[in-house]
Design an enzyme around this catalytic site. Structure first.
Site, PDB file in Angstrom:
ATOM      1  N   GLY A  66       0.839  -1.203   0.000  1.00  0.00           N
ATOM      2  CA  GLY A  66       0.000   0.000   0.000  1.00  0.00           C
ATOM      3  C   GLY A  66       0.874   1.252   0.000  1.00  0.00           C
ATOM      4  CG  HIS A  67       3.424   2.215   3.313  1.00  0.00           C
ATOM      5  ND1 HIS A  67       3.362   1.122   4.127  1.00  0.00           N
ATOM      6  CD2 HIS A  67       2.954   3.256   4.048  1.00  0.00           C
ATOM      7  CE1 HIS A  67       2.890   1.464   5.311  1.00  0.00           C
ATOM      8  NE2 HIS A  67       2.619   2.752   5.294  1.00  0.00           N
ATOM      9  N   GLY A  75      -3.196   7.859   2.233  1.00  0.00           N
ATOM     10  CA  GLY A  75      -4.089   6.802   1.770  1.00  0.00           C
ATOM     11  C   GLY A  75      -5.518   6.986   2.253  1.00  0.00           C
TER      12      GLY A  75
END
Ligand code: PAF
Length: 284
Positions: A31-32, A139
């Site tokens: 995700g990062h 995010g």
């Protein structure tokens, strides 16, 4: 990759402009890396900060055990051509830090985690001031955090562009999070039920006729209660399951066409959050 470990090094403007800051607490996952890629796609050099921020943890939370994996994080960033990393010392960040108070602290995660968002906004403001990025990437899994950072930018850092990254999910739909590391593989599959419930709940909400507001709101509440029960029956302890106006985080009243479905649960002692935005005008 430029690695900066002190405030002094920052005074020489080590990062090449334009650059986007991706603030993290480390223990990086894919995700990062998506945040990194999004920075590049928007023509910014990605610069990560890795700092486990003690101000955003409550007294009974997992500050001590929060997963830390600095060497691996640096390897992953290098492999993905990250432009720079800032790994500050705790004292340098916290010394004389200006304490800020976050808006919406009485709602969602703010309500369950008193002081959490004050800690987040205080540190992100500090990072913005010392690193001076032209953009930042956050995010969408942390929806409320995004709202609060947008507010901070409006108040104090208008020149910083805010880039929002969609939530990255594993193959079963579980939103990626560093805290998923506390779960084993079969627990992760169980935890992915949260997303399945959110999705089918959204589907039902979209089907509700919107002609009569009172009926809509009462049906909406029944759906909310039904899913609350279903989710608890599957072994999750629901902290909140709320249907809100995504702009204000007030209860959804059919004044906007977008609805935020936000959830936080405890599962195997791990606190997991997720959310979906429903567009009530579209059928997909
Ligand atoms: O989302 C996080 O990891 C943290 O809240 C942040 C933005 C790095 C601030 O410490």
């Amino acid at each position: 990759m430029i690695i900066v470990k002190s405030l002094e090094q920052l005074t020489f403007n080590p990062f090449k402009s334009p650059f986007a800051l991706v603030p993290t607490m480390g223990n990086l996952h894919s995700g990062h890396i998506n945040l990194l890629k999004l920075a590049v796609k928007n023509n910014y050099n990605p610069v990560f900060s890795i700092f486990v921020n003690p101000l955003q943890f409550g007294p009974n939370e997992d500050l001590e055990s929060y997963p830390r994996s600095l060497e691996r994080d640096l390897d992953v960033l290098k492999e993905n051509n990250c432009h720079g990393v800032f790994i500050p010392k705790q004292e340098e960040i916290l010394e004389n830090v200006e304490s800020l108070v976050a808006p919406t602290s009485d709602k969602l995660c703010g309500k369950s985690r008193p002081g959490h968002f004050d800690g987040v906004i205080t540190i992100v403001n500090r990072l913005f001031e010392i690193i001076k990025p032209e953009a930042c990437v956050f995010g969408a899994k942390d929806f409320q955090q995004q709202l609060i950072i947008k507010h901070l930018i409006k108040q104090k850092h208008r020149h910083i562009k805010f880039i929002s990254a969609p939530t990255e999910r594993d193959e079963n739909g579980l939103a990626l999070s560093s805290r998923n590391n506390y779960l084993n593989e079969s627990e992760k599959i169980e935890a992915s039920l949260i997303f399945k419930f959110l999705s089918s709940m959204s589907f039902e909400l979209k089907l509700l006729p919107q002609t009569n507001k009172k009926n809509f709101l009462s049906e909406m509440e029944s759906i909310q209660k039904k899913y609350h029960k279903k989710i608890e029956e599957k072994g999750f302890e629901v902290d909140y399951l709320e249907l809100l106006d995504p702009k204000t985080l007030e209860k959804f009243e059919l004044n906007s066409q977008k609805m935020l479905v936000a959830i936080a649960v405890f599962f195997k002692k791990v606190r997991l959050i997720d959310n979906l935005i429903i567009d009530l005008t579209s059928s997909s």
